[in-house]
Design an enzyme around this catalytic site. Structure first.
Site, PDB file in Angstrom:
ATOM      1  NE  ARG A  48      76.593 -42.173  33.550  1.00  0.00           N
ATOM      2  CZ  ARG A  48      76.592 -41.555  34.724  1.00  0.00           C
ATOM      3  NH1 ARG A  48      76.725 -40.261  34.796  1.00  0.00           N
ATOM      4  NH2 ARG A  48      76.476 -42.240  35.835  1.00  0.00           N
ATOM      5  CB  THR A  49      76.638 -42.614  26.326  1.00  0.00           C
ATOM      6  OG1 THR A  49      77.658 -42.292  27.270  1.00  0.00           O
ATOM      7  CG2 THR A  49      76.935 -41.914  25.017  1.00  0.00           C
TER       8      THR A  49
ATOM      9  CE  LYS B  38      70.493 -64.857  15.948  1.00  0.00           C
ATOM     10  NZ  LYS B  38      69.310 -64.423  15.204  1.00  0.00           N
TER      11      LYS B  38
ATOM     12  NE  ARG C 261      80.437 -45.681  24.250  1.00  0.00           N
ATOM     13  CZ  ARG C 261      80.299 -45.391  25.548  1.00  0.00           C
ATOM     14  NH1 ARG C 261      80.363 -46.335  26.448  1.00  0.00           N
ATOM     15  NH2 ARG C 261      80.082 -44.155  25.930  1.00  0.00           N
TER      16      ARG C 261
ATOM     17  CG  HIS D 288      82.732 -40.224  24.783  1.00  0.00           C
ATOM     18  ND1 HIS D 288      81.657 -39.994  23.943  1.00  0.00           N
ATOM     19  CD2 HIS D 288      82.206 -40.656  25.956  1.00  0.00           C
ATOM     20  CE1 HIS D 288      80.540 -40.280  24.596  1.00  0.00           C
ATOM     21  NE2 HIS D 288      80.845 -40.690  25.814  1.00  0.00           N
TER      22      HIS D 288
END
Lengths: 184, 306
Positions: free
Chosen positions: B56-57, B84, B106, B134
Site C-alpha cells: 500500500r505504501t 546477491k 523503506r 514513517h
C-alpha cells in the site's frame, strides 16, 4: 522642499482609473460575447487575477443583468520555470460546478508580460475540460512577449523596459487599488 | 523545506503546515477531473527502493509520483542484486548514476534512510525504517484529522496499542505535537519504549479512562511478526483491554473519529463494526495519502536543486 527624486512615482492608474478600466472591459466582454454571454466563465489566475475576475464578473452582471460564473486556476504546477525559480505555495483552483466544457472561457490576469503564465494556464485548462473558445483579458499589457500570445481585452498598454517592474495592487489583496511602474 | 524528509522532526510548524496546505490545494485542483495528472515533475525520476514489502505504501508513492508526471522505477530488494549481496550504498550509487532525482526508501533497519541521504545527491523520503519513523504516514494522519475536525491545535489524540514497535506512532507523536495537538499514548507497559518519559506526551494504561475526552483515537496494528517475546498474555486479553469495539466507541464524544494506519487485524485491535462505522477515517486516510505524498514530492523535487 523635498527633493523630487524622493517622491514615489505617481501611479499609472489610481483607484478611480482602475474602476473605469474594469467597467470598460466588462462592456467589451458583453459586446463581443453577444449571445454567448450565458456561457461565459471568467477564470482568474492567482494571485491578483482571481479578485480581478470576480470584479469583472460583478460588473458584467450589473450591466447585462445576467449571472456570470467565476473561477480561478492556479498555474504553479504547470509552470515551465519551476526548476529555476523553486517551489512556492499553491493557491486556489476553483471552477464553477457546471465546468468549462463547451463554454466561452475568459482567462483574467493582472499583467501580461512574457506570456508564459498564460501558456501554463492554457495547459491547465486543457486538463480541466474542453472550452468552446478561450480568450484573455489583462489589466496591463507591458510587452516583451516570449511566446505567440496576445490579449483579447487590454485595460492599458504600458510600454516598459525589461528592467522595470509593473506593480498592480488590488484592495482585496493589498488593501489599495493602484498600478505603478517602478525602475529596478 | 529541507532537501530530505527523513523524520517528522525535520518539519517545523511552518513546513508541516505548508505540506498540508499544498496537499489540500492539490486535492482541490484534481477534484472532479477526468485527467488526474499534472505536468509538474515531468522529466524527473523517482525510485521506490523497498527493502521491506509494503504494497500500500509503495502504490501510494507510485501513484503520487505518476500523477505529477515523474518517471517511476520500483526497486524491490527481493530478486534484485540485493539478494546477491549488494550493499545499500552500492545500490544507492547505482540508482544515482541512473539519474534518480528522488529516492523513496523503506528499510527494515532504523536509520537506513539517514545513511542513504549522506551518499546521494537527490532527495530521500523515508517511507518507513525499522521501528523508527514513517513521516508521510504522520502527515496524512494530520491531514485527515484537519479535514474531519477542521483544526489540529488543541486536538486530543489517543494513540493506542503497540507503540514500542510502531514507527507510525513515533512519527505521529512528533508531528502532532509540532502542530499543537495533545497526544496520549495508551498501551500496556510492555509495549511502551524506554525513554517515553521524555516524549511530549502523556501516558496511560487505561483505554476506558482516556476515551471520553479523546477527539481522535488512533489504533495501531498489533504487529504479529514482531511479537517475538511475551509482550502481553494472550491475543484475547489484549483485545479485551486495548481493542476498540462498539461499546468502547460509544464512550467517545460525538465528534470524535477513529483512525487506523492499516492493514487492520479485524477483531484484534479494532472490531469490524468500528472499522466500518462512519466515524472511521480508514478509507479517507488511504486517499489522503496520495495527495499528501504528491505535496511532499512537489515540495522536495519541484524546485531548483540547491
Amino acid at each position: 522642499m523635498a527633493d523630487s527624486t524622493d517622491l514615489p512615482a505617481p501611479p499609472l492608474l489610481g483607484a478611480d482609473d482602475l474602476g473605469r478600466v474594469v467597467d470598460r472591459i466588462a462592456h467589451q466582454l458583453i459586446e463581443k460575447a453577444g449571445s454567448s454571454l450565458a456561457d461565459l466563465v471568467l477564470v482568474g489566475i492567482p494571485t491578483r487575477g482571481a479578485p480581478l475576475a470576480r470584479r469583472l464578473a460583478a460588473r458584467v452582471e450589473a450591466f447585462s443583468q445576467q449571472p456570470v460564473d467565476v473561477g480561478s486556476v492556479d498555474i504553479t504546477l504547470y509552470r515551465d520555470d519551476l526548476r529555476r525559480r523553486g517551489v512556492r505555495a499553491l493557491e486556489d483552483t476553483r471552477l464553477p460546478e457546471a465546468g468549462i466544457d463547451d463554454r466561452l472561457v475568459v482567462l483574467v490576469d493582472d499583467v501580461l508580460f512574457s506570456g508564459r503564465s498564460v501558456r501554463a494556464a492554457l495547459d491547465a485548462l486543457r486538463d480541466l475540460g474542453r472550452p468552446r473558445a478561450v480568450q484573455l483579458a489583462v489589466l496591463v499589457d507591458r510587452g516583451h512577449r516570449e511566446l505567440p500570445i496576445r490579449a483579447d481585452y487590454v485595460g492599458k498598454n504600458v510600454p516598459t523596459a525589461r528592467s522595470q517592474s509593473v506593480k498592480v495592487k488590488l484592495a482585496e489583496v493589498d488593501g489599495v487599488d493602484s498600478v505603478t511602474v517602478e525602475d529596478a | 523545506m529541507k532537501r530530505h524528509l527523513l523524520e517528522a522532526g525535520d518539519l517545523d510548524r511552518d513546513d508541516a503546515t505548508l505540506v498540508l496546505d499544498t496537499a489540500a490545494q492539490i486535492e482541490a485542483a484534481l477534484a472532479g477531473r477526468e485527467v488526474k495528472k499534472l505536468p509538474t515533475l515531468r522529466g524527473r525520476t523517482v525510485v521506490n527502493l523497498f527493502y521491506e514489502d509494503s504494497t500500500r505504501t509503495r502504490i501510494s508513492f507510485e501513484l503520487a509520483a505518476k500523477r505529477l508526471s515523474a518517471d517511476v522505477i520500483n526497486f524491490s530488494a527481493k530478486g534484485s542484486s540485493v539478494s546477491k549481496g549488494e550493499s545499500l550504498k552500492d545500490t544507492a550509487l547505482t540508482l544515482e548514476a541512473m539519474g534518480a532525482d528522488g529516492i523513496v526508501v523503506r528499510h527494515g533497519a532504523s536509520g537506513a534512510p539517514h545513511r542513504l541521504a549522506t551518499w546521494v545527491k537527490g532527495s530521500v523520503v523515508n517511507a518507513g525504517d525499522g521501528t523508527h519513523e514513517h513521516p508521510t504516514q504522520a502527515l496524512l494522519d494530520a491531514y485527515t484529522i484537519r479535514q474531519r475536525l477542521g483544526r489540529l491545535d488543541g486536538v486530543r489524540v489517543a494513540v493506542v496499542g503497540d507503540v514500542l514497535h510502531s514507527r507510525v506512532a513515533r512519527s505521529n507523536v512528533w508531528l502532532l505535537s509540532t502542530l499543537g495537538a495533545e497526544v496520549t499514548l495508551v498501551a500496556p507497559p510492555t509495549l511502551l519504549p524506554v525513554g517515553v518519559g521524555s516524549w511530549p506526551v502523556t501516558v496511560s494504561y487505561d483505554l476506558d479512562a482516556v476515551l471520553p475526552t479523546a477527539d481522535v483515537v488512533m489504533m495501531l496494528r498489533v504487529q504479529g511478526e514482531r511479537m517475538n517475546a511475551s509482550f502481553f498474555p494472550s491475543a484475547r486479553e489484549y483485545s479485551r483491554r486495548y481493542g476498540l469495539d462498539a461499546r468502547r466507541m460509544a464512550a467517545l464524544p460525538d465528534e470524535a473519529i477513529v483512525m487506523h494506519p492499516g492493514p487492520m487485524n479485524r477483531g484484534m485491535e479494532i472490531a469490524a463494526e468500528v472499522a466500518d462505522s462512519p466515524r472511521s477515517t480508514i478509507v479517507d486516510q488511504v486517499g489522503n495519502g496520495v495527495s499528501v505524498r504528491m505535496a511532499v514530492l512537489y515540495l522536495l523535487l519541484g524546485g531548483a536543486p540547491e
